[in-house]
Design an enzyme around this catalytic site. Structure first.
Site, PDB file in Angstrom:
ATOM      1  N   VAL A   1      -4.735  -6.888  -5.385  1.00 31.82           N
ATOM      2  CA  VAL A   1      -4.478  -8.281  -5.018  1.00 31.82           C
ATOM      3  C   VAL A   1      -5.700  -8.908  -4.352  1.00 31.82           C
ATOM      4  O   VAL A   1      -6.144  -9.999  -4.722  1.00 31.82           O
ATOM      5  CB  VAL A   1      -3.239  -8.370  -4.086  1.00 31.82           C
ATOM      6  CG1 VAL A   1      -3.118  -9.753  -3.455  1.00 31.82           C
ATOM      7  CG2 VAL A   1      -1.983  -8.059  -4.871  1.00 31.82           C
TER       8      VAL A   1
ATOM      9  N   PHE B   1      11.787  -9.128 -20.025  1.00 35.65           N
ATOM     10  CA  PHE B   1      12.365  -8.105 -19.129  1.00 35.65           C
ATOM     11  C   PHE B   1      13.676  -7.534 -19.639  1.00 35.65           C
ATOM     12  O   PHE B   1      14.549  -7.170 -18.863  1.00 35.65           O
ATOM     13  CB  PHE B   1      12.514  -8.667 -17.692  1.00 35.65           C
ATOM     14  CG  PHE B   1      11.224  -8.546 -16.920  1.00 35.65           C
ATOM     15  CD1 PHE B   1      11.029  -7.515 -16.026  1.00 35.65           C
ATOM     16  CD2 PHE B   1      10.194  -9.429 -17.146  1.00 35.65           C
ATOM     17  CE1 PHE B   1       9.830  -7.376 -15.355  1.00 35.65           C
ATOM     18  CE2 PHE B   1       8.994  -9.302 -16.489  1.00 35.65           C
ATOM     19  CZ  PHE B   1       8.808  -8.271 -15.588  1.00 35.65           C
TER      20      PHE B   1
ATOM     21  N   CYS C   1       4.828  -2.126  -6.759  1.00 37.74           N
ATOM     22  CA  CYS C   1       5.632  -3.207  -6.173  1.00 37.74           C
ATOM     23  C   CYS C   1       7.131  -3.014  -6.301  1.00 37.74           C
ATOM     24  O   CYS C   1       7.820  -2.902  -5.286  1.00 37.74           O
ATOM     25  CB  CYS C   1       5.229  -4.543  -6.786  1.00 37.74           C
ATOM     26  SG  CYS C   1       3.543  -5.006  -6.336  1.00 37.74           S
TER      27      CYS C   1
HETATM   28  N1  LIG Z   1      -0.575  -4.776  -6.923  1.00 37.21           N
HETATM   29  C1  LIG Z   1       0.190  -5.786  -7.284  1.00 37.21           C
HETATM   30  O1  LIG Z   1       0.444  -6.015  -8.460  1.00 37.21           O
HETATM   31  C2  LIG Z   1       0.748  -6.726  -6.257  1.00 37.21           C
HETATM   32  C3  LIG Z   1       1.265  -7.964  -6.655  1.00 37.21           C
HETATM   33  C4  LIG Z   1       1.772  -8.823  -5.698  1.00 37.21           C
HETATM   34  C5  LIG Z   1       1.771  -8.446  -4.364  1.00 37.21           C
HETATM   35  N2  LIG Z   1       1.278  -7.228  -3.996  1.00 37.21           N
HETATM   36  C6  LIG Z   1       1.268  -6.908  -2.557  1.00 37.21           C
HETATM   37  O2  LIG Z   1      -0.053  -7.119  -2.072  1.00 37.21           O
HETATM   38  C7  LIG Z   1      -0.373  -6.165  -1.060  1.00 37.21           C
HETATM   39  C8  LIG Z   1      -1.620  -5.395  -1.454  1.00 37.21           C
HETATM   40  O3  LIG Z   1      -1.357  -4.698  -2.644  1.00 37.21           O
HETATM   41  P1  LIG Z   1      -2.509  -4.021  -3.515  1.00 37.21           P
HETATM   42  O4  LIG Z   1      -1.841  -3.497  -4.749  1.00 37.21           O
HETATM   43  O5  LIG Z   1      -3.661  -4.954  -3.650  1.00 37.21           O
HETATM   44  O6  LIG Z   1      -2.903  -2.812  -2.552  1.00 37.21           O
HETATM   45  P2  LIG Z   1      -4.118  -1.786  -2.723  1.00 37.21           P
HETATM   46  O7  LIG Z   1      -3.649  -0.519  -2.135  1.00 37.21           O
HETATM   47  O8  LIG Z   1      -4.616  -1.819  -4.129  1.00 37.21           O
HETATM   48  O9  LIG Z   1      -5.261  -2.399  -1.808  1.00 37.21           O
HETATM   49  C9  LIG Z   1      -5.251  -2.444  -0.434  1.00 37.21           C
HETATM   50  C10 LIG Z   1      -6.672  -2.425   0.100  1.00 37.21           C
HETATM   51  O10 LIG Z   1      -6.640  -2.604   1.505  1.00 37.21           O
HETATM   52  C11 LIG Z   1      -7.634  -1.781   2.082  1.00 37.21           C
HETATM   53  N3  LIG Z   1      -7.355  -1.576   3.489  1.00 37.21           N
HETATM   54  C12 LIG Z   1      -6.469  -0.727   4.079  1.00 37.21           C
HETATM   55  N4  LIG Z   1      -6.513  -0.844   5.413  1.00 37.21           N
HETATM   56  C13 LIG Z   1      -7.454  -1.786   5.694  1.00 37.21           C
HETATM   57  C14 LIG Z   1      -7.967  -2.329   6.877  1.00 37.21           C
HETATM   58  N5  LIG Z   1      -7.504  -1.953   8.073  1.00 37.21           N
HETATM   59  N6  LIG Z   1      -8.927  -3.260   6.789  1.00 37.21           N
HETATM   60  C15 LIG Z   1      -9.406  -3.646   5.591  1.00 37.21           C
HETATM   61  N7  LIG Z   1      -8.960  -3.153   4.412  1.00 37.21           N
HETATM   62  C16 LIG Z   1      -8.001  -2.241   4.462  1.00 37.21           C
HETATM   63  C17 LIG Z   1      -7.594  -0.517   1.233  1.00 37.21           C
HETATM   64  O11 LIG Z   1      -8.790   0.224   1.378  1.00 37.21           O
HETATM   65  C18 LIG Z   1      -7.405  -1.109  -0.159  1.00 37.21           C
HETATM   66  O12 LIG Z   1      -8.637  -1.366  -0.779  1.00 37.21           O
HETATM   67  C19 LIG Z   1       0.877  -5.297  -0.892  1.00 37.21           C
HETATM   68  O13 LIG Z   1       1.679  -5.818   0.120  1.00 37.21           O
HETATM   69  C20 LIG Z   1       1.573  -5.457  -2.243  1.00 37.21           C
HETATM   70  O14 LIG Z   1       2.964  -5.250  -2.135  1.00 37.21           O
HETATM   71  C21 LIG Z   1       0.751  -6.376  -4.909  1.00 37.21           C
END
Ligand SMILES: NC(=O)c1ccc[n+]([C@@H]2O[C@H](COP(=O)([O-])OP(=O)(O)OC[C@H]3O[C@@H](n4cnc5c(N)ncnc54)[C@H](O)[C@@H]3O)[C@@H](O)[C@H]2O)c1
Length: 450
Positions: free
Chosen positions: A11, A255, A266
């Site tokens: 994201v 879906f 998710c």
């Molecule tokens: N992946 C999806 O398709 C999607 C879609 C919509 C919403 N979301 C939501 O978005 C959020 C992030 O999801 P994601 O899939 O991008 O997660 P991810 O695990 O791919 O990425 C998270 C990032 O945050 C970093 N991180 C962790 N702790 C940190 C800190 N203290 N400071 C800075 N960086 C830090 C990690 O190193 C990682 O790169 C979640 O809440 C998820 O539910 C995800």
């Protein structure tokens, strides 16, 4: 505008890159030093179609930068996005520790920065209802400087993330602050030029909108999986049922494809978190409870069929698996149904050989030498007792069936994603199991055994 994105995963990186693409100056912050070093060198750490071009273009234009320095990031951004993990906690609730930890630090940095002006802190992570209020309280304890906390859930789909971000069907913004509303609207306006809405609402409704949407989609898939399981039992064809249902515009075509369950980063955690939040507020979502149970079963629905076919003896038997990612067009393997199947098959002593176009490196990290990885989709078929399909990548859709027949020891396919037409497989001489359809080349009297 000056934008900071904290957390550079699926994201965060897409958000940062797309905001840079619309002309903003973006700094992406991550704690993972190796990831940041890679990105600084121009290497993209995830597979997401279309992202690489934008990533390079904006780095070159100096609009997209990367750092591990949170202080630098907070000082830079007038709007600070938190795109941090909110994984499933042991009890099924959303683990907010990443968000709280960073929010507290952001408050301290703002407080210590004598030149800090009004800041907007945006929860882009999927967080339970009430989190924006908790974050506001936390930051208020650290500083008296002016700020607002906004809920802005993300609806992008992995595999289509860039398109979804650049042309969102809607943008949801949760805040009652007119100043924050105006700035957020200005930031998002370039992305909704075709007229899709920017929906302003209160923080709580915005937070729930995200969970309600994901849980609804998980429920739709799960319902269809149950219809498929039932169709199979009574000798009906779920493809026909799906089309019969989907042409009703109230239901819609999307879906409705049955398979071996939903996975990914998710749906599984979000359904559980909404169920848990409900309980915390003395409300039991009975629908979601069933969704969780049915999906747990669905992920392993092929296993009894495989065991029955092999008389419960898989010891040393070579099984090939096509597809590991939780869905096509991503390298993400979080909660991927393929992994649940691999675990079960390993317990039975099977010799597992896998291929996936993008997700193999991630799977190698999890299983190491316990399973074997092929260079291409055909290599792993040689002398295999059966082929299992667990992700519907396009490259699996029109394979060379003659080649498959020559390579496999048995002409046997367990298709967890209904990639092929059952009749064609029948004509091709395969014994073919899929989801919600009659098995091909299995005598009718034996159907019930599966
Ligand atoms: N992946 C999806 O398709 C999607 C879609 C919509 C919403 N979301 C939501 O978005 C959020 C992030 O999801 P994601 O899939 O991008 O997660 P991810 O695990 O791919 O990425 C998270 C990032 O945050 C970093 N991180 C962790 N702790 C940190 C800190 N203290 N400071 C800075 N960086 C830090 C990690 O190193 C990682 O790169 C979640 O809440 C998820 O539910 C995800």
């Amino acid at each position: 505008m000056k934008i900071t994105v904290v957390g550079t995963g699926y994201v965060g990186l897409v958000t940062g890159t797309c905001f840079a693409e619309s002309g903003n100056e973006v700094i992406c912050i991550d704690v993972n030093k190796e990831k940041v070093a890679q990105m600084k060198k121009g290497h993209i750490p995830i597979y997401e179609p279309g992202l690489e071009t934008l990533f390079h273009r904006n780095i070159k234009a100096d609009r997209l930068k990367f750092s591990t320095d949170l202080q630098k990031g907070v000082q830079h951004g007038e709007i600070i996005f938190l795109a941090l993990p909110t994984p499933e906690d042991e009890d099924g609730s959303a683990d907010l520790s990443y968000v709280m930890d960073v929010a507290g630090k952001v408050g301290e940095i703002i407080n210590a920065d004598s030149s800090a002006n009004y800041k907007i802190i945006v929860n882009k992570s999927t967080v339970p209802v009430g989190t924006a209020e908790i974050v506001t309280e936390l930051i208020s304890k650290k500083t008296n400087k002016k700020f607002d906390v906004v809920s802005n859930p993300e609806f992008l789909r992995e595999g289509f993330a860039v398109d979804d971000f650049m042309k969102p069907e809607r943008v949801v913004i949760g805040t009652d602050s007119p100043e924050a509303q105006a700035k957020m609207r200005r930031l998002y306006e370039p992305f909704v030029r075709s007229g899709n809405p920017i929906l302003m609402m209160d923080q709580r409704s915005s937070e729930i909108t995200k969970y309600a949407s994901n849980s609804f989609l998980a429920m739709k898939i799960t319902y269809m999986n149950e219809i498929a399981n039932f169709a199979e039992k009574v000798g009906a064809d779920v493809d026909k049922i799906r089309i019969g249902m989907g042409t009703d515009s109230r239901i819609g075509k999307r879906f409705l494809f049955p398979g071996i369950g939903y996975g990914g980063s998710c749906f599984p955690k979000d359904v559980k978190a909404l169920y848990k939040t409900g309980l915390e507020h003395q409300y039991e979502f009975k629908t979601l409870k069933s969704v969780i149970e049915v999906n747990d079963r669905q992920r392993k629905i092929m296993i009894p069929k495989i065991l029955t076919y092999f008389n419960r003896d898989l010891k040393g038997k070579k099984i090939a698996i096509w597809g590991l990612a939780f869905k096509p067009e991503t390298d993400d393997i979080r909660e991927a149904p393929a992994l649940y199947m691999i675990d079960e098959l390993l317990v039975e002593g099977a010799d597992i050989h896998v291929f996936d176009p993008e997700a193999m490196d991630n799977v190698k990290q999890k299983y190491g030498k316990r399973i074997s990885f092929g260079e291409n989709m055909y290599e792993i078929l040689e002398d295999a007792e059966a082929l299992i399909i667990s992700t519907e990548w396009n490259i699996f859709r029109t394979p060379d069936f003659d080649k498959i027949k020559k390579l496999l020891k048995n002409k046997l396919i367990f298709d967890g994603r209904n990639v092929y037409k059952a009749a064609e497989m029948n004509d091709n001489g395969f014994t073919y199991f899929s989801i919600g359809r009659k098995p091909a080349n299995i005598p009718r009297k034996l159907w019930k055994a599966f």
